[in-house]
Write a protein that holds these residues in place. Structure first.
Motif: not given
Length: 343
Positions: A108, A115, A119, A144, A147-148, A151-152
């Motif tokens: 992160t 991440l 993106r 967590d 999950e991130l 989402r990508t």
């Protein structure tokens, strides 16, 4: 000036990302796992395989690259300066890190994390990305991060290992996998190049739950074996004889038959105790894993009487002798022996 993610993406766009594998984290476990993975992948696809390594300590990545190229001249292995570069270079990224904060940072971190880089990829590239994290960390943190990633559009599994540095070197690790069925099947061929058993434990976080429970057992057993070996020697038993008895009887366990803490107890093997307790699973990491078990147990009101005592003992090992922090956790034997001698 640090290049932007978009610039990094352009730099890597010409490379065959789909044929590249990145490995982040080249500690005792990671470097052995990466070596097995890369060498077996190279044997399958010698012309197209490309590899990327990344470590917080640049010298570790450089040493791995030199060693691998000595064994496999002409192999295509490069060093990424950041996790972001590693993610942009490879469709598949494996991370093997010390603990929860390191995983959070690698995935992160705004300037260098996986991440933010992910993106910047096209939707198709993001959806084709697979992340395998073999760190033993807090279950909630792993869920967590997964999950991130989801989402990508990417996929991720938690895949902590059992088998230690010896198993990592021999390629005999067991992988305890948490994630979707699809992600599990995507990850399995890669995991099979580093281990012998791949067990799907359930959804995201399940692999870690299984690993934490396993290491709870292991940490307790290593103390029990150390106590028994000390007592047996005090009663005049030869360590090899006593180990032979335990390993062929009901006391048999990995802590005795593979990781016995007494030099000379396993004459046909080479546990860490034969190397001054170097090259194994660090005492600090065992303490961390017992802390994870204790934290989860408290949250769920699950009794942990032996686990709590074991956690205190490993903490005492480190408090009494800082040199044992990075030694194999079987060095708890040295702590108990010192206690006996002081008495």
């Amino acid at each position: 000036m640090r290049p932007s993610f978009r610039c990094l993406q352009v730099l890597h766009s010409a490379s065959p990302r789909a044929k590249s594998v990145s490995f982040i984290g080249l500690g005792h476990m990671g470097r052995e796992m990466a070596f097995n993975l890369f060498s077996k992948q190279l044997a399958l696809e010698p012309e197209t395989s490309r590899f990327v390594v990344c470590d917080a300590i640049p010298e570790a990545a450089q040493a791995f690259q030199r060693n691998f190229e000595i064994h496999f001249p002409g192999s295509k292995i490069t060093i990424a300066k950041t996790p972001a570069e590693a993610a942009l270079a490879s469709q598949t990224v494996i991370t093997m890190l010390p603990s929860s904060p390191h995983v959070q940072q690698v995935y992160t971190q705004p300037d260098s994390g996986i991440l933010p880089a992910l993106r910047t990829l096209s939707e198709e590239q993001a959806e084709d990305s697979l992340f395998i994290d073999s760190t033993t960390l807090d279950v909630r943190v792993a869920q967590d991060v997964a999950e991130l990633v989801a989402r990508t559009g990417g996929q991720m599994v938690d895949a902590p290992v059992s088998g230690g540095v010896v198993g990592a070197k021999a390629g005999t690790l067991s992988f305890l996998v948490g994630g979707t069925e699809e992600a599990y099947h995507l990850a399995s061929p890669l995991l099979a190049r580093m281990g012998q058993r791949i067990i799907h434990c359930g959804p995201s976080g399940s692999g870690l739950a299984a690993k934490i429970c396993n290491n709870l057992v292991l940490g307790i057993q290593q103390i029990a074996i150390s106590e028994a070996m000390l007592l047996g020697q005090g009663l005049g038993l030869d360590p090899a004889v006593l180990a032979g008895v335990v390993n062929s009887s009901t006391g048999n366990c990995w802590a005795s038959n593979t990781n016995n803490p007494v030099p000379g107890a396993l004459p046909e093997k080479s546990p860490p105790c034969e190397r001054d307790y170097e090259g194994g699973f660090a005492t600090a990491l065992m303490l961390k894993d017992l802390g994870l078990a204790s934290s989860i147990a408290k949250a769920r009101n699950s009794p942990l009487p032996l686990g709590e005592v074991a956690e205190k003992i490993y903490a005492q090992v480190i408090d009494s002798n800082e040199s044992l922090i990075r030694k194999d956790f079987s060095s708890v034997y040295l702590h108990l022996r010192d206690q006996m001698e002081r008495r």
